[in-house]
Design a protein around this motif. Structure first.
Motif, PDB file in Angstrom:
ATOM      1  N   GLN A 199       5.001   9.853  -9.197  1.00  0.00           N
ATOM      2  CA  GLN A 199       6.509   9.319  -9.109  1.00  0.00           C
ATOM      3  C   GLN A 199       6.583   7.980  -9.681  1.00  0.00           C
ATOM      4  N   HIS A 245       7.261   8.714 -13.256  1.00  0.00           N
ATOM      5  CA  HIS A 245       8.527   9.182 -13.588  1.00  0.00           C
ATOM      6  C   HIS A 245       9.624   8.143 -13.534  1.00  0.00           C
ATOM      7  N   ASN A 258       4.803  14.436 -14.552  1.00  0.00           N
ATOM      8  CA  ASN A 258       5.836  13.337 -14.141  1.00  0.00           C
ATOM      9  C   ASN A 258       5.995  12.275 -15.451  1.00  0.00           C
TER      10      ASN A 258
END
Length: 356
Positions: A224, A227, A284
């Protein structure tokens, strides 16, 4: 070359070299290759000068025109204190030796501070691409605090001939919102000036350590962070090699819910195998459109060479684009540092080691 890699991997050789990803398939990701800049960035919003500087980095050193990168980062003088970083090898108090190591080691680029690169820019900026690190954790305040603050300007980086700028965001920290805004603005200006962008997508929060397990290196949380990094247009993301998974679930509770998950993140998109965990980090990063380079980690002595090769194999087979290794290289005599960097590069040059 290949047999030496097999020997260094030891008992893990078969598991790492013969693994097949059945989570996120190879054909779904953007695999590094000689046409990387054209294939990935041709239709993007990146200015022509950014593409030229990206090509300069991908086209330099022993890994030139492979789509893979080997970068020497030396900003530890600020991040970990100069004495602690260079006591093992005082040679590297002198910035020129940092750049010499990157050149002798066949690296694609050297990443360091305004001071280090600025002090020798006129002599070396045309010999190896510079990545200027624009923010740091100032490590002298008492008690120590952990925050990334700007140390210079984009104009300075541009005028010393930098091909790219690098920055760190401590995702998950109380200061992360401010850091995201600062770095996003800096990256936008860097692109306007024609420089590429590299983001250290690190996690930092004491709450990420649960029951003696450190989820700063969990695939779901680092994924994450990646990302978020590519969302602010990092062209390359630097991330620690994942060592576990399930960070969201470990941190969250009924009293203090944290984040959002879908169980398929763990059952279908990843497994416990280290290559699958890296593949999740790549996914990601826009399925690899932004190059994932994993960090080499701290120097632990005699096992550094085998550990660096292991990390490179996992990164390459997971779909990553290279390694950024500093302390393992500069905290030893220069000849040994060059040999370690070359051993890492050999993994990416080895045709026998393929993307899983």
């Amino acid at each position: 070359m290949y047999q030496k890699i097999v020997t260094l991997l030891g008992a893990e050789a078969q598991s790492l070299l013969e693994h097949e990803c059945k989570t996120i398939r190879k054909d779904l990701i953007h695999v590094p290759g000689p046409d990387w800049v054209d294939r990935i960035w041709e239709h993007s919003d990146r200015p022509i000068r950014v593409m030229r500087n990206l090509q300069a980095m991908y086209g330099h050193g022993r890994l030139a025109d492979t789509g893979y990168m080997s970068i020497l980062p030396v900003d530890q003088g600020i991040e970990h204190s100069a004495g602690a970083s260079f006591a093992k090898n005082p040679l590297y108090f002198d910035p020129e030796n940092i750049v010499k190591l990157a050149i002798e080691g066949g690296c694609n680029a050297v990443a360091s501070t305004f001071g280090v690169l600025g002090s020798i820019a006129r002599k070396y900026a045309h010999h190896i691409p510079f990545i200027v690190k624009i923010n740091h954790n100032e490590f002298l305040t008492y008690p120590n605090k952990y925050d990334q603050i700007m140390f210079g300007t984009l104009k300075e980086a541009y005028e010393m001939g930098a091909s790219a700028v690098g920055a760190t965001i401590y995702f998950g920290s109380p200061e992360s919102s401010r850091q995201i805004i600062e770095v996003a603005q800096a990256f936008a200006m860097a692109h306007e000036l024609g420089m590429a962008t590299v983001l250290w997508c690190y996690l930092r929060n004491p709450g990420f350590k649960v029951n003696n397990v450190d989820y700063h290196v969990s695939a779901d949380l680092t994924g994450q962070a990646n990302h978020l990094g590519v969302t602010i247009e990092a062209d390359i993301v630097k991330q620690k090699l994942p060592e576990n998974n399930g960070g969201y679930k470990a941190i969250s509770s009924k009293e203090n819910p944290y984040g959002k998950i879908d169980e398929r993140m763990y059952t279908e998109l990843a497994s416990d195998h280290p290559i699958d965990l890296v593949r999740y980090q790549v996914a990601n990063s826009y399925m690899g459109r932004a190059s994932l380079i994993n960090s080499g980690g701290a120097s632990s002595g005699e096992g550094d060479l085998a550990q660096a090769v292991r990390t490179a194999v996992i990164n390459k087979r997971g779909g990553g684009a290279g390694l950024i290794s500093g302390r393992k290289a500069f905290q030893r005599p220069m000849k040994e540092g060059v040999e370690l960097l070359n051993a890492i590069q050999d993994v990416y040059l080895s045709k026998e080691i393929t993307v899983a």
